[in-house]
Design an enzyme around this catalytic site. Structure first.
Site, PDB file in Angstrom:
ATOM      1  CD  GLU A 143      -2.960   1.302   2.161  1.00 45.49           C
ATOM      2  OE1 GLU A 143      -3.853   2.151   2.021  1.00 45.49           O
ATOM      3  OE2 GLU A 143      -2.939   0.473   3.088  1.00 45.49           O
ATOM      4  CD  GLU A 153       1.465   8.389   4.995  1.00 45.43           C
ATOM      5  OE1 GLU A 153       2.073   9.460   4.794  1.00 45.43           O
ATOM      6  OE2 GLU A 153       0.492   8.006   4.318  1.00 45.43           O
ATOM      7  CG  ASP A 208       9.760   8.265  -1.963  1.00 43.54           C
ATOM      8  OD1 ASP A 208       8.562   8.133  -2.249  1.00 43.54           O
ATOM      9  OD2 ASP A 208      10.637   8.567  -2.798  1.00 43.54           O
ATOM     10  CG  ASP A 246      -2.084  16.223  -3.475  1.00 42.61           C
ATOM     11  OD1 ASP A 246      -2.797  16.773  -4.335  1.00 42.61           O
ATOM     12  OD2 ASP A 246      -1.595  16.839  -2.508  1.00 42.61           O
ATOM     13  CG  PHE A 284     -11.649  12.508   2.893  1.00 43.52           C
ATOM     14  CD1 PHE A 284     -11.520  13.875   3.030  1.00 43.52           C
ATOM     15  CD2 PHE A 284     -11.447  11.936   1.650  1.00 43.52           C
ATOM     16  CE1 PHE A 284     -11.197  14.667   1.929  1.00 43.52           C
ATOM     17  CE2 PHE A 284     -11.133  12.722   0.550  1.00 43.52           C
ATOM     18  CZ  PHE A 284     -11.004  14.091   0.696  1.00 43.52           C
ATOM     19  CD  GLU A 285     -14.755   6.435  -0.521  1.00 49.49           C
ATOM     20  OE1 GLU A 285     -15.239   5.900  -1.528  1.00 49.49           O
ATOM     21  OE2 GLU A 285     -13.931   5.876   0.219  1.00 49.49           O
TER      22      GLU A 285
END
Length: 240
Positions: A72, A97, A124, A147, A220-221
């Site tokens: 992920e 993350e 990263d 993003d 959020f969704e």
């Protein structure tokens, strides 16, 4: 979830380095780690945080078992990640993350739910993919709500671009899948174009896929859907 950036300016490159600034899977942003997240770091960090190394990962050693490996990229605060890992206990999840608060939040969720099939690389994801993931070793890849970089002049910073998709495809096992999701339609259209152009991948449907049952609706969704925003899932598989 996580922000993504790219910059290929070669000015001032040191000797032997063609692109000192290359596509990255994140943009650093300030964030506060709560006391509970800090405790989760202290308690679970040594066990669940996998250090970045320029060496291929041995999943069985890291997870203590052999199981299909899902990568992920950018899990935000880890809400969806923890849910998916709980409904798919047969799979191992390696999650990238960089943001301290997000990593702490997922560690806290893992502690609360007693999950054993998640490991985190706080680095990263582009470099993790390049150095730590062996070819044809992933059963799946999840990239949820990267993003979108709304302004046209920033589109080059988007993560889903041909070079990365080619590398992702090379790391998938035959039959392995790449699942992307976004709530920004112009980015969904670009994703579809880029994924369709990758010769190692095939779409599982004609264009956008139904939301797979394992991917939950995040807070959020849900807020976005109530405001009339759409969500687009893309599900591609690697050829044999």
């Amino acid at each position: 979830m996580t922000s993504f950036a790219a910059d290929t300016d070669t000015a001032g490159a040191p000797p032997g380095v063609a692109h000192p600034k290359t596509i990255k899977s994140f943009v650093r942003r300030a964030g506060r780690t709560t006391a509970a997240q800090a405790r989760a770091f202290e308690r679970l960090g040594p066990q669940l945080l996998v250090p970045f190394r320029s060496a291929v990962l041995e999943p069985a050693a890291v997870f203590g078992r052999s199981a299909p490996l899902i990568l992920e990229i950018g899990f935000g605060m880890g809400e969806a990640t923890a849910h998916i890992a709980s409904v798919r206990p047969q799979d191992n999840f390696l999650c990238c993350e960089v943001h301290e608060a997000g990593v702490g939040a997922l560690l806290k969720r893992i502690a609360e739910q007693g999950q054993t099939n998640i490991r985190i690389v706080q680095h990263d994801a582009v470099e993790v993919l390049e150095h730590m993931i062996a070819p044809a070793s992933l059963a799946g890849v999840h990239i949820f709500f990267p993003d979108p970089w709304h302004k046209k002049k920033h589109h080059k910073r988007r993560l889903i671009q041909p070079p990365l998709v080619t590398r992702l495809a090379s790391r998938l096992t035959p039959g392995g899948y790449l699942h992307c999701a976004t709530d920004w339609q112009p980015y969904a259209q670009q994703m579809l174009e880029v994924l369709r152009a990758e010769p190692l991948l095939s779409n599982t449907v004609s264009d956008y896929a139904p939301q797979p049952g394992y991917r939950p609706l995040t807070k959020f969704e849900n807020r976005g859907l109530k405001l009339g925003h759409g969500v687009w899932d893309l599900l591609f598989v690697r050829h044999a």
